[in-house]
Motif scaffolding. Structure first.
Motif, mmCIF file in Angstrom:
data_model
loop_
_atom_site.group_PDB
_atom_site.id
_atom_site.type_symbol
_atom_site.label_atom_id
_atom_site.label_comp_id
_atom_site.label_asym_id
_atom_site.label_seq_id
_atom_site.Cartn_x
_atom_site.Cartn_y
_atom_site.Cartn_z
ATOM 1 N N LEU A 1 0.874 -1.170 0.004
ATOM 2 C CA LEU A 1 0.038 0.126 0.026
ATOM 3 C C LEU A 1 0.884 1.269 -0.166
ATOM 4 C CD1 LEU A 1 -2.710 -1.052 2.558
ATOM 5 C CD2 LEU A 1 -3.085 -0.609 0.120
ATOM 6 N N LYS A 2 1.924 1.415 0.666
ATOM 7 C CA LYS A 2 2.614 2.246 0.786
ATOM 8 C C LYS A 2 3.369 2.622 -0.501
ATOM 9 C CE LYS A 2 3.989 2.225 5.778
ATOM 10 N NZ LYS A 2 5.009 1.783 6.754
ATOM 11 N N ALA A 3 3.888 1.497 -1.068
ATOM 12 C CA ALA A 3 4.552 1.788 -2.594
ATOM 13 C C ALA A 3 3.566 2.286 -3.584
ATOM 14 C CB ALA A 3 4.885 0.209 -2.967
ATOM 15 N N LYS A 4 2.240 2.131 -3.526
ATOM 16 C CA LYS A 4 1.050 2.547 -4.318
ATOM 17 C C LYS A 4 0.816 3.977 -3.933
ATOM 18 C CE LYS A 4 -0.812 -1.761 -5.156
ATOM 19 N NZ LYS A 4 -2.119 -2.702 -4.994
ATOM 20 N N GLY A 5 1.573 4.620 -2.589
ATOM 21 C CA GLY A 5 1.268 5.848 -2.381
ATOM 22 C C GLY A 5 -0.037 5.883 -1.442
ATOM 23 N N LYS A 6 -0.566 4.642 -1.030
ATOM 24 C CA LYS A 6 -1.681 4.995 -0.130
ATOM 25 C C LYS A 6 -1.140 4.638 1.308
ATOM 26 C CE LYS A 6 -5.244 2.847 -3.394
ATOM 27 N NZ LYS A 6 -6.160 1.876 -3.444
ATOM 28 N N ALA A 7 -0.420 5.868 1.872
ATOM 29 C CA ALA A 7 0.181 5.694 3.020
ATOM 30 C C ALA A 7 -0.813 5.695 4.391
ATOM 31 C CB ALA A 7 0.906 7.055 3.337
ATOM 32 N N ARG A 8 -2.061 6.503 3.970
ATOM 33 C CA ARG A 8 -3.297 6.377 5.078
ATOM 34 C C ARG A 8 -3.794 4.907 5.183
ATOM 35 N NH1 ARG A 8 -4.720 12.020 5.776
ATOM 36 N NH2 ARG A 8 -3.673 13.319 4.682
ATOM 37 N N SER A 9 -4.101 4.535 4.153
ATOM 38 C CA SER A 9 -4.678 3.268 4.245
ATOM 39 C C SER A 9 -3.636 2.140 4.708
ATOM 40 C CB SER A 9 -5.019 2.542 3.000
ATOM 41 O OG SER A 9 -6.211 3.242 2.258
ATOM 42 N N ALA A 10 -2.281 2.053 4.432
ATOM 43 C CA ALA A 10 -1.320 1.557 5.110
ATOM 44 C C ALA A 10 -1.543 1.558 6.714
ATOM 45 C CB ALA A 10 0.071 1.762 4.443
ATOM 46 N N TYR A 11 -1.507 2.907 7.072
ATOM 47 C CA TYR A 11 -1.617 3.206 8.484
ATOM 48 C C TYR A 11 -2.638 2.357 9.228
ATOM 49 C CZ TYR A 11 -2.295 5.588 12.879
ATOM 50 O OH TYR A 11 -2.567 5.861 14.198
ATOM 51 N N ASP A 12 -3.995 2.458 8.315
ATOM 52 C CA ASP A 12 -4.988 1.770 9.219
ATOM 53 C C ASP A 12 -4.665 0.201 9.244
ATOM 54 O OD1 ASP A 12 -6.477 3.998 9.240
ATOM 55 O OD2 ASP A 12 -7.594 3.651 7.293
ATOM 56 N N VAL A 13 -4.223 -0.366 8.373
ATOM 57 C CA VAL A 13 -3.761 -1.712 8.188
ATOM 58 C C VAL A 13 -2.576 -1.980 9.547
ATOM 59 C CG1 VAL A 13 -2.688 -4.010 7.102
ATOM 60 C CG2 VAL A 13 -4.130 -2.022 5.706
ATOM 61 N N GLU A 14 -1.788 -1.276 9.566
ATOM 62 C CA GLU A 14 -0.659 -1.298 10.343
ATOM 63 C C GLU A 14 -1.160 -1.273 11.819
ATOM 64 O OE1 GLU A 14 4.003 0.136 11.188
ATOM 65 O OE2 GLU A 14 2.409 1.243 9.884
ATOM 66 N N ASN A 15 -2.087 -0.283 12.155
ATOM 67 C CA ASN A 15 -2.794 0.027 13.325
ATOM 68 C C ASN A 15 -3.533 -1.019 13.827
ATOM 69 O OD1 ASN A 15 -3.254 1.867 15.610
ATOM 70 N ND2 ASN A 15 -5.505 2.062 14.828
ATOM 71 N N MET A 16 -4.486 -1.626 12.712
ATOM 72 C CA MET A 16 -5.238 -2.892 13.137
ATOM 73 C C MET A 16 -4.513 -4.074 13.435
ATOM 74 S SD MET A 16 -8.810 -4.080 11.242
ATOM 75 C CE MET A 16 -9.547 -2.463 11.417
ATOM 76 N N VAL A 17 -3.639 -4.390 12.938
ATOM 77 C CA VAL A 17 -2.607 -5.462 12.883
ATOM 78 C C VAL A 17 -1.744 -5.387 14.292
ATOM 79 C CG1 VAL A 17 -0.662 -6.826 12.316
ATOM 80 C CG2 VAL A 17 -2.307 -6.140 10.444
ATOM 81 N N GLN A 18 -1.406 -4.206 14.502
ATOM 82 C CA GLN A 18 -0.755 -4.050 15.674
ATOM 83 C C GLN A 18 -1.550 -4.250 17.170
ATOM 84 O OE1 GLN A 18 2.408 -3.550 16.288
ATOM 85 N NE2 GLN A 18 2.527 -3.116 18.499
ATOM 86 N N ASN A 19 -2.990 -3.627 16.806
ATOM 87 C CA ASN A 19 -3.759 -3.765 17.993
ATOM 88 C C ASN A 19 -4.398 -5.227 18.495
ATOM 89 O OD1 ASN A 19 -3.305 -1.187 18.852
ATOM 90 N ND2 ASN A 19 -5.077 -0.301 17.566
ATOM 91 N N HIS A 20 -4.775 -5.718 17.348
ATOM 92 C CA HIS A 20 -5.633 -7.197 17.278
ATOM 93 C C HIS A 20 -4.696 -8.322 16.904
ATOM 94 C CE1 HIS A 20 -8.945 -4.549 18.059
ATOM 95 N NE2 HIS A 20 -8.571 -3.686 16.788
ATOM 96 N N ILE A 21 -3.359 -8.036 16.668
ATOM 97 C CA ILE A 21 -2.552 -9.644 16.334
ATOM 98 C C ILE A 21 -1.447 -9.402 17.177
ATOM 99 C CG2 ILE A 21 -1.496 -11.054 14.572
ATOM 100 C CD1 ILE A 21 -3.341 -9.875 12.503
ATOM 101 N N ALA A 22 -0.631 -8.403 16.824
ATOM 102 C CA ALA A 22 0.845 -8.160 17.582
ATOM 103 C C ALA A 22 0.743 -8.111 19.045
ATOM 104 C CB ALA A 22 1.674 -7.072 16.773
ATOM 105 N N LYS A 23 -0.185 -7.374 19.424
ATOM 106 C CA LYS A 23 -0.308 -7.139 21.112
ATOM 107 C C LYS A 23 -0.931 -8.501 21.627
ATOM 108 C CE LYS A 23 -0.235 -2.365 21.109
ATOM 109 N NZ LYS A 23 -1.046 -0.988 21.673
ATOM 110 N N PRO A 24 -1.730 -8.888 21.389
ATOM 111 C CA PRO A 24 -2.606 -10.287 21.961
ATOM 112 C C PRO A 24 -1.869 -11.338 21.753
ATOM 113 C CG PRO A 24 -4.101 -9.450 20.113
ATOM 114 C CD PRO A 24 -2.931 -8.399 20.182
ATOM 115 N N PHE A 25 -1.195 -11.478 20.570
ATOM 116 C CA PHE A 25 -0.551 -12.974 20.167
ATOM 117 C C PHE A 25 1.002 -12.499 19.256
ATOM 118 C CE2 PHE A 25 -5.186 -12.910 18.955
ATOM 119 C CZ PHE A 25 -5.637 -13.988 19.426
ATOM 120 N N PRO A 26 1.852 -12.198 20.550
ATOM 121 C CA PRO A 26 3.171 -12.013 20.256
ATOM 122 C C PRO A 26 3.798 -13.322 19.584
ATOM 123 C CG PRO A 26 2.692 -11.865 22.624
ATOM 124 C CD PRO A 26 1.367 -11.936 21.924
#
Length: 330
Positions: A2-27
């Motif tokens: 997404l970042k490579a396509k210039g969709k930085a804001r959408s990339a942020y949404d994905v990163e934020n959701m993965v961080q909150n609902h995958i990375a933190k609860p399932f390290p």
């Protein structure tokens, strides 16, 4: 990708959701290789959000998260043979897409329903009053700005930065669809909107902590979560139910629907104007190719009528009958 396509804001949404609902609860899962992730692992991630033992279910979040995971695995799964695939997607040696193997039909049926709920005038009045009483100034200002600007999408509104605000307008960015770049959605900066944005800018000035100048920055400098604001709306809904100020719960998307319904039915604002004001899908050769106007004057007239109407509702004043229906921009 997404970042490579210039969709930085959408990339942020994905990163934020993965961080909150995958990375933190399932390290432990995050630290394993992509080939080790199974469909059962994906199901476990989603169960945490919508399972029978989950008190507050986050169905729309679960559907988005499954979609993001499935898209990521799909990209890497076909990258070896795709000459257009980004280099970062190559080398995972995947043989299956575990996220795609997890069915979404029941979740979609339960949580991805087309909403029909709109607030009555009395419910809207009580909602506006309760917004004024919110203890968090950022939550209050965000939700007041949303409804006063005609019911803008919270995901787009919370990305507002200092640089997006000029003397007479502010710009949101609509990433929906398959655009390479989000579409600029320009809105007039009426005094009531300016007042709230200036308060937000004072709370979150550009600084070392807030280098990007996010108007809706959290204490850590990142953008506040749209889910948090949706939770605030849900809390108001539950409080109104308990106080018998409403008989049916409502959610964040119902506020947007209420705004458009009242602009159409009560104020007579033309559907083309509402489409421009709320950044609905703009289709057709004339709109997509030839008409590059931001329709700012038409939006200003519509928003002026809408904000005045909100003021009348808030103070219990009967809506006057001398409102002139607004026509589409020429």
């Amino acid at each position: 990708s997404l970042k490579a396509k210039g969709k930085a804001r959408s990339a942020y949404d994905v990163e934020n959701m993965v961080q909150n609902h995958i990375a933190k609860p399932f390290p432990e899962l995050v630290s394993s290789s992509a080939t080790a992730v199974t469909a059962r692992d994906v199901s476990t991630i989603l169960t945490r959000l919508v399972g029978p033992d989950t008190a507050t279910k986050k169905g729309r979040t679960a559907l988005k998260l499954r979609s993001y995971m499935a898209a990521a695995f799909k990209l890497a799964l076909g990258a070896e043979l795709d000459p257009m695939a980004p280099a970062s997607a190559i080398g995972f040696d995947l043989t299956m897409n575990p996220a795609a193997a997890v069915p979404a039909t029941k979740m979609a049926a339960a949580f991805h329903k087309v909403g029909e709920r709109t607030l009555t005038v009395d419910e809207l009045r009580n909602y506006l009053i309760r917004l004024e009483l919110l203890p968090s100034p950022i939550h209050r200002l965000a939700l007041e700005l949303q409804i006063m600007s005609g019911g803008q999408r919270l995901q787009q509104l919370i990305r507002l930065t200092h640089a997006d605000v000029t003397d007479g307008a502010f710009t949101l960015y609509d990433p929906k669809g398959k655009r390479a770049q989000p579409r600029a959605h320009v809105l007039p900066l009426l005094p009531e909107l300016r007042d709230r944005i200036e308060q937000l800018k004072a709370i979150n000035p550009v600084s070392e902590r807030n280098a990007k100048g996010n108007v809706f920055a959290s204490t850590g400098g990142s953008i506040i979560n749209a889910e948090t604001l949706s939770g605030v709306v849900h809390g108001i809904s539950m409080a109104m139910l308990e106080a018998k100020e409403s008989t049916t719960p409502f959610r964040g998307g119902d506020i947007r629907r209420t705004c458009e319904t009242m602009m159409a039915g009560t104020l007579g604002i033309h559907k083309d104007t509402r489409a421009q004001l709320l950044s609905h899908g703009i289709s057709g050769v004339q709109d997509k190719v030839y008409d590059k106007s931001n329709h700012l004057k038409t939006k200003e007239i519509a928003l002026r009528a809408w904000i005045d109407y909100l003021g009348a509702v808030r103070h219990g004043v009967e809506h006057a009958s001398n409102v002139v229906p607004l026509q589409a921009a020429k």
